[in-house]
Design a protein around this motif. Structure first.
Motif, mmCIF file in Angstrom:
data_model
loop_
_atom_site.group_PDB
_atom_site.id
_atom_site.type_symbol
_atom_site.label_atom_id
_atom_site.label_comp_id
_atom_site.label_asym_id
_atom_site.label_seq_id
_atom_site.Cartn_x
_atom_site.Cartn_y
_atom_site.Cartn_z
ATOM 1 N N VAL A 38 0.860 -1.187 0.000
ATOM 2 C CA VAL A 38 0.000 0.000 0.000
ATOM 3 C C VAL A 38 0.893 1.233 0.000
ATOM 4 C CG1 VAL A 38 -1.745 1.339 1.248
ATOM 5 C CG2 VAL A 38 -1.781 -1.153 1.360
ATOM 6 N N PHE A 39 0.528 2.234 -0.789
ATOM 7 C CA PHE A 39 1.201 3.529 -0.775
ATOM 8 C C PHE A 39 0.208 4.579 -0.295
ATOM 9 C CE2 PHE A 39 3.248 1.037 -4.137
ATOM 10 C CZ PHE A 39 4.573 1.098 -3.717
ATOM 11 N N HIS A 40 0.617 5.319 0.723
ATOM 12 C CA HIS A 40 -0.291 6.324 1.289
ATOM 13 C C HIS A 40 0.519 7.416 1.980
ATOM 14 C CE1 HIS A 40 -3.815 8.088 2.990
ATOM 15 N NE2 HIS A 40 -3.659 7.630 4.213
ATOM 16 N N GLY A 41 0.201 8.674 1.648
ATOM 17 C CA GLY A 41 1.010 9.788 2.151
ATOM 18 C C GLY A 41 0.687 10.264 3.552
ATOM 19 N N ASN A 42 -0.152 9.516 4.291
ATOM 20 C CA ASN A 42 -0.485 9.904 5.666
ATOM 21 C C ASN A 42 0.215 8.957 6.642
ATOM 22 O OD1 ASN A 42 -1.715 11.270 7.762
ATOM 23 N ND2 ASN A 42 -3.782 10.530 7.323
ATOM 24 N N THR A 43 0.194 9.290 7.927
ATOM 25 C CA THR A 43 0.834 8.414 8.909
ATOM 26 C C THR A 43 0.136 7.052 8.976
ATOM 27 O OG1 THR A 43 -0.530 9.496 10.549
ATOM 28 C CG2 THR A 43 1.782 10.127 10.501
ATOM 29 N N GLY A 44 0.942 6.032 9.185
ATOM 30 C CA GLY A 44 0.448 4.655 9.112
ATOM 31 C C GLY A 44 -0.541 4.278 10.188
ATOM 32 N N SER A 45 -0.586 5.049 11.264
ATOM 33 C CA SER A 45 -1.498 4.674 12.348
ATOM 34 C C SER A 45 -2.929 5.134 12.090
ATOM 35 C CB SER A 45 -1.006 5.264 13.669
ATOM 36 O OG SER A 45 -0.989 6.673 13.571
ATOM 37 N N PHE A 46 -3.082 6.030 11.133
ATOM 38 C CA PHE A 46 -4.428 6.538 10.852
ATOM 39 C C PHE A 46 -5.343 5.389 10.435
ATOM 40 C CE2 PHE A 46 -7.812 8.954 8.947
ATOM 41 C CZ PHE A 46 -7.859 10.113 9.696
ATOM 42 N N TRP A 47 -6.509 5.344 11.024
ATOM 43 C CA TRP A 47 -7.473 4.247 10.829
ATOM 44 C C TRP A 47 -6.876 2.887 11.214
ATOM 45 C CZ3 TRP A 47 -12.015 5.837 11.227
ATOM 46 C CH2 TRP A 47 -12.582 6.854 10.453
ATOM 47 N N ASN A 48 -5.822 2.911 12.009
ATOM 48 C CA ASN A 48 -5.233 1.644 12.472
ATOM 49 C C ASN A 48 -4.717 0.794 11.307
ATOM 50 O OD1 ASN A 48 -4.532 -0.117 14.568
ATOM 51 N ND2 ASN A 48 -6.464 -1.244 14.425
ATOM 52 N N ARG A 49 -4.299 1.479 10.231
ATOM 53 C CA ARG A 49 -3.877 0.745 9.037
ATOM 54 C C ARG A 49 -2.675 -0.144 9.305
ATOM 55 N NH1 ARG A 49 -5.256 5.898 6.137
ATOM 56 N NH2 ARG A 49 -6.997 5.351 4.810
ATOM 57 N N ASN A 50 -1.705 0.387 10.054
ATOM 58 C CA ASN A 50 -0.471 -0.394 10.241
ATOM 59 C C ASN A 50 -0.729 -1.768 10.868
ATOM 60 O OD1 ASN A 50 -1.208 0.916 12.526
ATOM 61 N ND2 ASN A 50 0.757 1.899 12.919
ATOM 62 N N ASN A 51 -1.784 -1.881 11.659
ATOM 63 C CA ASN A 51 -2.117 -3.195 12.227
ATOM 64 C C ASN A 51 -3.036 -4.000 11.309
ATOM 65 O OD1 ASN A 51 -0.714 -2.765 14.721
ATOM 66 N ND2 ASN A 51 -2.343 -1.329 15.255
ATOM 67 N N THR A 52 -4.021 -3.303 10.755
ATOM 68 C CA THR A 52 -4.989 -4.001 9.906
ATOM 69 C C THR A 52 -4.325 -4.611 8.672
ATOM 70 O OG1 THR A 52 -6.665 -2.417 10.613
ATOM 71 C CG2 THR A 52 -7.166 -3.733 8.664
ATOM 72 N N TYR A 53 -3.439 -3.852 8.039
ATOM 73 C CA TYR A 53 -2.822 -4.348 6.804
ATOM 74 C C TYR A 53 -2.043 -5.636 7.030
ATOM 75 C CZ TYR A 53 -4.054 0.019 4.386
ATOM 76 O OH TYR A 53 -4.730 1.061 3.814
#
Ligand code: GP9
Ligand code: MN
Length: 670
Positions: A356-371
């Protein structure tokens, strides 16, 4: 006059008088919020009356608690503290509503570390002049105290009388509940919508209600069993829509590039903005893709998100399960639940690498864990984009025209076939991301009375051109011919609260702007662009984000018949074309549209006020179908049911082997 004045100050200088004074201010601010900042969608005078009284019972109960204290400083300390908390809760909800058209739930509060960071930032942009009203009591108190008119009362309030206040407020609360129940049966058990509960019972009551829901959720997981999974399995089997052989496997083995078009609504496609007698095509490149015969495009594709917004869209698109009825699935369950998401399915069935490429911090919406739970091998968030500066970014991250090129150095190293997702951000509320951006291209602002609407076209135009540049890169490197590019809009950009301001731009009358118009604006693009394929076209099939994953997997030649997915392949002849909105009781089919409590003919847009027996029966059946689909999805999500089920040919994923640090090194090693 003077006497009245004196009597007033004397009254509010007693303890009970002080409580009533605070209650009065609190009531006034609530009423202001209901009429000015929050849209409660009143349908009758009775409901307006309910809203007018609902701040009082709980307000009195809570503010009255201080009366039990004998000591003056405890009384004033407690009462003022409760008053401040009630005010903060109100103001926070007002600001939140401005952005999400929803109220703050306990889930949202608990998840604040992962989602509030962005909200806090956007709050700065959300401050409206009308919010000054919430400070109306401050000058009053300053005047009262400095002029020595408002005094403290050292005489303790009678114990029995304190109890009487509590009893009275409890009685009022029961009466309020009863009146609410008369208006809408089963209000609390069925929930309907957050809006209904606030409308009838007020904001603090809603907060407590949602706290209870959160508690129940934690209970749900621990009580769920494999028998619950059996029911879901039966439902999914029955609703399986077999692929059309014409499309099955047409893109087998190709790279998949998913482009998430932030806040992008379908009406932008082919739209021309008129400013000063000139006509400006907003998204010329996306329009060309939409009309290309190398593209499978859908004109009646609806978003199905609720308060999880982007995160709900991601959940729907990549797992074919819905987000939650309140809060965000990714925030609440994403990091823990067993999942069979697109990256993991493609890795196991086709040897795909994913990112995934995304210009916001990885913790937003808990993405870093969900992904990790979804099986993404790599996640390049804002920390991976060293080109990020003050000028080329805003509160949601790096602008699109920098994010795409910034991803290339990683993409080049990626093992093929790959499944990569680009989460764009520039076209995000409040549509001011381009101020300071050198690649901004002077697209004109619309000229309505709503600033948000005015900026929307320019940021959409910028996104369009960022996507075009990225396509040019793909073509230049040859990746284009070995890939397919999937594009979708995640959700509305102009909320229902504001959408009547769009009416004139869409050639409609704002006075007659209806719930039908609002419902139709929930359409977002869904396009699968397959370079070299010529059998594409625009399909009018009705569908939603939940249908995307089975559609895509079939095109890639993956058999989904044993997967637990709630959606149906949009290209399948068995597709039922019934689209559930995440708010219960709201849906769209080619025939009917039910939105915000009203029913319409989807083809004509006319309201159906007196449905005949057949219409009633048909809608009853649709209501049941969408309610079942949502409740099956909720059972899976809240009960973590996929821990009891392994689809044929897949294994549960071991997310502990995935790490998002030193990713360039990881890539180079492979
Ligand atoms: C933030 C971005 C926006 O990282 O995805 O999310 P949204 O506010 O649209 O839910
Ligand atoms: Mn979004």
């Amino acid at each position: 006059m003077k006497k009245i004045n004196e009597a007033f100050w004397k009254g509010v200088s007693s303890r009970l008088g002080f409580v009533f004074l605070l209650l009065f201010f609190y009531w006034l601010k609530n009423i202001f919020a209901y009429f000015v900042n929050i849209n409660l969608e009143w349908e009758s005078r009775y409901q307006v009356m309910l809203s007018l009284i609902n701040p009082i019972p709980l307000g009195l109960m809570l503010l009255g608690l201080g009366l039990y204290f004998k000591k003056s400083r405890f009384f004033y300390g407690t009462t003022i503290a409760i008053y401040v908390i009630l005010n903060l809760l109100l103001i926070a909800n007002v600001i939140y509503f401005g952005e999400f058209t929803d109220f703050i739930t306990v889930n949202t509060i608990l998840a604040s570390s992962s989602s509030a960071a962005g909200l806090g930032d956007s709050a700065k942009n959300l401050l409206e002049p009308s919010y000054i009203f919430y400070l109306i009591d401050i000058p009053f108190f300053i005047y009262g105290v400095f002029r020595k008119k408002l005094k403290t009362d050292s005489k303790p309030f009678n114990k029995r009388a304190s109890f009487a206040i509590t009893a009275l407020s409890t009685l009022l609360l029961s009466a309020n509940l009863f009146l609410a129940e008369v208006n809408r049966g089963e209000l609390l058990t069925r929930g309907f919508s957050n809006n209904y509960i606030v409308r009838a019972m007020g904001i603090p009551f809603f907060t407590a209600y949602s706290g209870n829901l959160t508690y129940q959720a934690s209970q749900a997981r621990s009580s769920a069993t494999s028998d619950d999974m059996k029911k879901v399995e039966a439902y999914v089997k029955e609703h399986y829509a077999a692929p059309d052989p014409k499309y099955y496997g047409i893109a087998k083995g190709r790279n998949v590039i998913v482009i998430h078009l932030e806040s992008f609504q379908q009406f932008l496609i082919d739209y021309k903005l008129q400013v000063d007698g000139q006509s400006y095509e907003v998204t010329p490149f996306l329009n060309s893709i939409y009309h290309s015969n190398e593209t499978l495009a859908f004109s009646n594709f609806f978003h199905q998100v609720k308060s999880g917004k982007t995160s709900d869209a991601e959940t729907l698109m990549e797992t074919s399960l819905f987000g939650l009825s309140t809060g965000s699935y990714m925030v609440n369950y994403g990091g823990t639940n067993t999942a069979y998401a697109a990256p993991s399915i493609l890795a196991q069935t086709g040897g795909y690498t994913s990112a995934v490429f995304h210009g916001n911090t990885g913790s937003f919406w808990n993405r870093n864990n969900t992904y990790k739970q979804w099986g993404y091998n790599y996640f390049f968030d804002s920390s991976a984009f060293t080109e990020k500066t003050e000028e080329n970014s805003f509160q949601y991250g790096l602008n699109d025209k920098y994010m795409f090129p910034g991803s290339i150095k990683y993409l080049e190293q990626m093992q093929q076939p790959f499944y990569v997702k680009y989460l764009t951000v520039s076209n995000h509320y409040p549509y001011t991301s381009l101020s300071g951006d050198e690649k901004e291209q002077g697209f004109p602002l619309a000229e309505t009375k709503d600033e948000t609407v005015n900026g929307y076209f320019a940021t959409a135009n910028y996104l369009d051109s960022a996507v075009k540049d990225f396509f040019d890169y793909l073509k230049a490197t040859g990746l284009y011919d070995t890939s397919i590019i999937v594009m979708y809009g995640d959700h509305y950009g102009i909320s229902d609260m504001r959408s009547s301001n769009l009416a004139e731009l869409l050639g409609k009358n704002p006075e007659t702007w209806s719930n039908y118009d609002k419902a139709m604006l929930q359409r977002v693009p869904y396009m699968i662009h397959i370079p070299g394929y010529t059998g594409g076209g625009i399909s009018n099939t009705f569908g939603g984000e939940v249908d995307a994953l089975p559609t895509l997997l079939h095109i890639l030649g993956v058999d989904t018949s044993s997967y637990i997915q709630m959606g149906q392949d949009l290209l399948s002849p068995d597709n039922k074309q019934t689209v559930a909105f995440r708010t219960s009781g709201q849906y769209v089919t080619p025939q009917y549209t039910s939105y915000s409590g009203r029913l319409y003919n989807t083809q004509t847009g006319e309201e159906i006020t007196n449905p005949d027996e057949t219409t009633k029966k048909e809608n009853e059946a649709i209501r049941n179908a969408v309610a079942t689909q949502l409740s099956m999805s909720d059972a899976v999500q809240t009960g973590d049911l996929l821990r009891f089920y392994t689809p044929d040919g897949l294994n549960p994923l071991d997310s502990s082997t995935i790490s998002y640090t030193k990713q360039m090194d990881q890539l180079k090693k492979i």
